[in-house]
Design an enzyme around this catalytic site. Structure first.
Site, PDB file in Angstrom:
ATOM      1  N   HIS A   1       0.859  -1.187   0.000  1.00 40.28           N
ATOM      2  CA  HIS A   1       0.000   0.000   0.000  1.00 40.28           C
ATOM      3  C   HIS A   1       0.889   1.228   0.000  1.00 40.28           C
ATOM      4  CE1 HIS A   1       0.961   0.833   4.179  1.00 40.28           C
ATOM      5  NE2 HIS A   1       0.520  -0.361   4.540  1.00 40.28           N
TER       6      HIS A   1
ATOM      7  N   ASP B   1      -1.922 -19.975  12.355  1.00 39.37           N
ATOM      8  CA  ASP B   1      -0.726 -20.424  13.062  1.00 39.37           C
ATOM      9  C   ASP B   1      -0.820 -20.067  14.545  1.00 39.37           C
ATOM     10  OD1 ASP B   1       2.174 -20.328  14.021  1.00 39.37           O
ATOM     11  OD2 ASP B   1       2.413 -21.106  11.989  1.00 39.37           O
TER      12      ASP B   1
ATOM     13  N   SER C   1       2.195  -5.339   7.023  1.00 40.69           N
ATOM     14  CA  SER C   1       1.856  -5.045   5.632  1.00 40.69           C
ATOM     15  C   SER C   1       3.108  -5.162   4.774  1.00 40.69           C
ATOM     16  CB  SER C   1       1.234  -3.655   5.492  1.00 40.69           C
ATOM     17  OG  SER C   1       2.084  -2.672   5.999  1.00 40.69           O
TER      18      SER C   1
END
Length: 334
Positions: A162, A283, A298
């Site tokens: 992003h 997980d 991110s």
């Protein structure tokens, strides 16, 4: 090479999880190899100007005033020149005022993608005698993000998934930036209604890459050929993702990434956004450490069937075990 310097920094670049898409074009994924990222990196990005972040009053012998505000300049404007003198940093503003003898000059700024001009008469500071515009500015932004991939051969890298956005939510225009090693030193766990966060240290002993682009799908540039690629995994680019088991590579402690299990719940690769997948962390080790996806992840690469298919981009605030990912095709070619 400069002296080792450690700077504590919240993950400013990776905090911007909810951003508007603009300015990048996806390309079809080709059969080629990339190095898988997942390592944190410290970014310092130049802005090719001095951005106004606020105004201040200049104390003159006749009272106080803020010349820039009086001239109609606004917070968020990027100052490009004053009196015909190019401005690329905060210190250039003082130099430009001195070059004009402290007199009236035309200021050129970039505002919302357009150039705007205004005539400003600097105020003479009563204490120093120097002309001032009455602005608070910044000329660079720094933070920590996650590297997604490094292309074998060209060493072109992609990260974040992003943009680094300004106050208007649009991708900030940045100049060349320097990338340094980084170490994750703390984790704020994610909870329902509140995003968690990774925190880290810049390790400014050696620059590892240069950044040259910031757009809706991330920050891009080139890694130094002196970087040690020996410990990085090489994989093929995946043409398509599908619902089912997958994994992400991310770093939640120190400098080395680990692989964690996730599930791709939904796929919409046809969208030219950074929300092509819905992923869920399965997980147990990662859930115990972070609560799921947190700010700072991110850019973490998503692997499926042994190939790179995308990167983590967003966290769901109402359920930190889930988030969005961007398809790798929307990152390549930038």
């Amino acid at each position: 090479m400069h002296k080792l310097k450690k700077t504590m920094c919240a993950l400013l670049l990776a905090v911007a999880f909810l951003l508007a898409a603009a300015g990048c074009s996806p390309v079809a994924a080709a059969e080629r190899e990339v190095y898988v990222g997942g390592m944190p990196a410290g970014f310092t990005l130049g802005m090719d100007g001095a951005q106004i972040v606020g105004f201040c009053e200049v104390l003159t012998k006749d009272g106080t005033r803020s010349p820039a505000k009086e001239a109609g300049l606004e917070a968020g404007d990027l100052i490009l020149s004053f009196g015909g003198v190019r401005v690329t940093s905060a210190s250039d503003i003082d130099a430009a005022i001195r070059a004009g003898g402290g007199g009236e000059g035309e200021v050129v700024v970039r505002r919302g993608g357009e150039r705007v001009t205004a005539t400003v008469l600097p105020a003479q500071d009563a204490a120093s005698g120097r002309g001032k515009l009455g602005v608070l500015v910044r000329d660079s932004i720094s933070g920590i993000g996650t590297v997604t991939y490094i292309e074998a051969g060209s060493l072109r890298f992609g990260s974040l998934g992003h943009a680094v956005a300004g106050e208007d939510g649009k991708a900030m225009e940045v100049g060349q930036g320097e990338i340094y090693r980084c170490s994750i030193v703390d984790v704020v766990r994610g909870e329902r209604g509140r995003a968690g966060e990774l925190k880290g240290l810049f390790l400014n002993d050696r620059r590892i890459a240069l950044a040259d682009r910031n757009c809706a799908s991330g920050i891009y540039g080139y890694f130094d050929r002196s970087y040690d690629f020996g410990g990085l995994r090489r994989v093929q680019i995946g043409e398509e993702a599908h619902p089912g088991e997958a994994s992400i590579c991310t770093t939640v402690d120190g400098v080395s990434p680990r692989e964690y299990a996730v599930s791709i719940v939904k796929v919409d690769e046809g969208s030219r956004t950074n929300k092509n997948f819905v992923i869920k962390v399965t997980d147990e080790a990662l859930l115990a450490e972070t609560g799921g996806i947190v700010q700072g992840m991110s850019g973490s690469p998503i692997l499926q069937d042994g190939r790179l298919v995308g990167a983590v981009t967003h966290v769901f605030l109402n359920d930190p075990t889930c988030g969005y990912g961007i398809a790798i095709a929307n990152m390549l070619g930038n």
